[in-house]
Design an enzyme around this catalytic site. Structure first.
Site, mmCIF file in Angstrom:
data_model
loop_
_atom_site.group_PDB
_atom_site.id
_atom_site.type_symbol
_atom_site.label_atom_id
_atom_site.label_comp_id
_atom_site.label_asym_id
_atom_site.label_seq_id
_atom_site.Cartn_x
_atom_site.Cartn_y
_atom_site.Cartn_z
ATOM 1 N N GLY A 206 0.847 -1.204 0.000
ATOM 2 C CA GLY A 206 0.000 0.000 0.000
ATOM 3 C C GLY A 206 0.874 1.243 0.000
ATOM 4 O O GLY A 206 2.071 1.175 -0.269
ATOM 5 N N ASN A 207 0.288 2.385 0.281
ATOM 6 C CA ASN A 207 1.084 3.613 0.430
ATOM 7 C C ASN A 207 0.419 4.509 1.471
ATOM 8 O O ASN A 207 -0.640 4.172 1.993
ATOM 9 C CB ASN A 207 1.254 4.323 -0.922
ATOM 10 C CG ASN A 207 -0.074 4.743 -1.513
ATOM 11 O OD1 ASN A 207 -0.766 5.596 -0.974
ATOM 12 N ND2 ASN A 207 -0.461 4.121 -2.623
ATOM 13 N N ARG A 208 1.077 5.625 1.788
ATOM 14 C CA ARG A 208 0.635 6.432 2.931
ATOM 15 C C ARG A 208 -0.440 7.465 2.599
ATOM 16 O O ARG A 208 -0.739 8.325 3.403
ATOM 17 C CB ARG A 208 1.836 7.172 3.532
ATOM 18 C CG ARG A 208 2.871 6.243 4.116
ATOM 19 C CD ARG A 208 3.981 7.035 4.768
ATOM 20 N NE ARG A 208 5.163 6.227 4.968
ATOM 21 C CZ ARG A 208 5.303 5.358 5.951
ATOM 22 N NH1 ARG A 208 4.341 5.198 6.831
ATOM 23 N NH2 ARG A 208 6.405 4.658 6.053
ATOM 24 N N SER A 209 -1.019 7.403 1.417
ATOM 25 C CA SER A 209 -2.059 8.385 1.092
ATOM 26 C C SER A 209 -3.259 8.204 2.037
ATOM 27 O O SER A 209 -3.689 7.082 2.299
ATOM 28 C CB SER A 209 -2.520 8.181 -0.356
ATOM 29 O OG SER A 209 -3.725 8.881 -0.569
ATOM 30 N N ALA A 274 -3.466 7.957 -5.061
ATOM 31 C CA ALA A 274 -2.086 7.478 -5.145
ATOM 32 C C ALA A 274 -2.165 6.015 -5.555
ATOM 33 O O ALA A 274 -2.245 5.118 -4.705
ATOM 34 C CB ALA A 274 -1.414 7.641 -3.792
#
Ligand code: CTP
Length: 399
Positions: A206-209, A274
């Site tokens: 995943g990512n931090r968005s 994102a």
């Protein structure tokens, strides 16, 4: 702009109640019809007589008076908008809990119009977790909060908690009434949040968005009358405006499917998600066991949604993309604008403090197809959303 608008003003017990006199005066001057409801505590700070004289309407305080009953349901239905200014900590807590021990609260609970509040309290009360929780709660009911300002407080201390000035409240109201028409009947796609790419049944990339920026954009578009379809990756941030149609997705592939379908019938799209650039080549059905010291995952490229929409774009459709960069920002942003056939790219630089993932603020630069560039100061994500939507509207109507 406020000519003929029916405004119900709730005044609660706070030293900032004196500003309600100026607020009523300016509203009446702008052509609005104003009715005022006060709590009994508010009467210690400003008199009903002053507010009645300025509003040219009787000021209501109690649910029952002598032999009559004040019809809170009809008051709530009469108004185009209800503003509670100043909003005290006590009334805020009661609103969050649904308590109904005075006329103002009964009217709030029955109001079918938009409700806007302008809180006023001392900094320590303002910062208390219970105040924050209560504000989040009323936000989740769809109420709009006019941010407090910083300055000298009633306690003599300096800090956050001052009620917004009457001019700011009026500007906020004008935005609600005036801006609504600009995007009436326009259908707009927004993508927001991260994507999660499954590796096995329990793990993902995943990512931090957080999705905050995209949700703020969707809410701003909805406020201006657009029919918004929000394709939203996994996030716990609430979407408060009930008119927004939310399509919850998890992976880049799901976001792609929903976005392509919606864009075919949309007037514009703002792609703030994102999206993962790579996904696991093999999504394993069984949970991976930790047997080896080194573990490799094979990744394959995801489909670029913005690029696909850029290829499918029809005459008259507007496409807005985002770029998050940490070097050669301008060059990369302009490169994306061209490569993806977008009309506008919103650049976030990772080098700017208080900008990007997770923050409540953002600092952007907008690049448009005709070569123009717009630089903005660091602002709240709500304000940034307004700037982005303003530019997008200009492009829509320039076509
Ligand atoms: N985007 C998309 N689909 C993808 C990837 C990105 O729609 N699979 C969109 C994002 O929503 C954003 C813009 O494309 O509007 C970002 O461009 P992108 O080239 O993906 O940025 P980066 O991933 O940061 O690119 P780079 O590889 O240049 O770092």
């Amino acid at each position: 702009m406020l000519q003929g608008k029916k405004i119900l003003l709730g005044v609660t017990g706070s030293i900032a109640a004196y500003k309600s006199i100026l607020l009523v005066r300016q509203l009446v001057k702008a052509g609005a019809e104003v009715k005022v409801i006060m709590t009994s505590a508010a009467k210690d700070f400003v008199t009903p007589l002053s507010l009645a004289t300025i509003s040219k309407n009787e000021v209501l305080v109690d649910l029952f008076e002598e032999d009559s009953w004040n019809n809170h349901v009809m008051l709530g239905r009469w108004a185009d908008v209800m503003i509670i200014a100043p909003l005290s900590c006590n009334t805020l807590a009661k609103m969050a809990q649904g308590l109904c021990d005075n006329l103002l609260l009964a009217t709030y609970l029955s109001a079918v119009c938009p409700v806007i509040v302008a809180p006023a309290m001392d900094e320590d009360m303002w910062k208390h977790p219970s105040t924050k929780n209560n504000l989040e709660k009323i936000k989740s009911f769809g109420n709009k909060i006019i941010p407090v300002e910083s300055g000298e407080l009633a306690s003599g201390l300096f800090g956050e908690g001052r009620m917004a000035e009457p001019e700011t409240i009026i500007k906020f109201l004008e935005d609600i009434f005036f801006l609504k028409k600009e995007l009436d009947s326009k259908k707009i796609l927004v993508t927001a949040g991260p994507t999660y790419e499954a590796i096995d049944p329990v793990r993902f990339i995943g990512n931090r968005s957080s999705g905050k920026m995209g949700i703020a954009i969707a809410e701003e578009l909805a406020l201006r009358g657009a029919k918004v379809e929000l394709v939203l990756g996994p996030t716990s941030i609430p979407v408060n405006n009930l008119s927004i149609k939310v399509h919850r997705v998890e992976s880049a592939a799901q976001m792609y499917e929903s976005s392509v379908q919606i864009f075919a019938h949309a007037d514009a799209a703002i792609m703030s998600a994102a999206v993962a650039d790579y996904t696991s080549a093999h999504q394993l059905k069984e949970k991976i066991k930790k047997t080896d010291n080194v573990f490799n995952i094979e990744l394959t490229k995801t489909k670029d949604i913005l690029m696909t929409l850029g290829q499918q774009k029809k005459a008259g459709q507007i496409l807005v993309g985002f770029a998050l960069e940490n070097k050669n920002e301008k060059e990369y942003a302009i490169g994306k604008l061209k490569a993806k056939n977008a009309d506008m790219i919103v650049l976030n630089s990772l080098n700017d403090e208080g900008a990007g993932f997770g923050y409540d603020t953002n600092k952007i630069t907008i690049f448009e197809k005709d070569g123009s560039e717009f630089n903005y100061e660091r602002k709240s994500k709500q304000q940034v959303a307004k700037d982005i939507v303003d530019r997008m509207i200009k492009l829509m109507y320039a076509k």
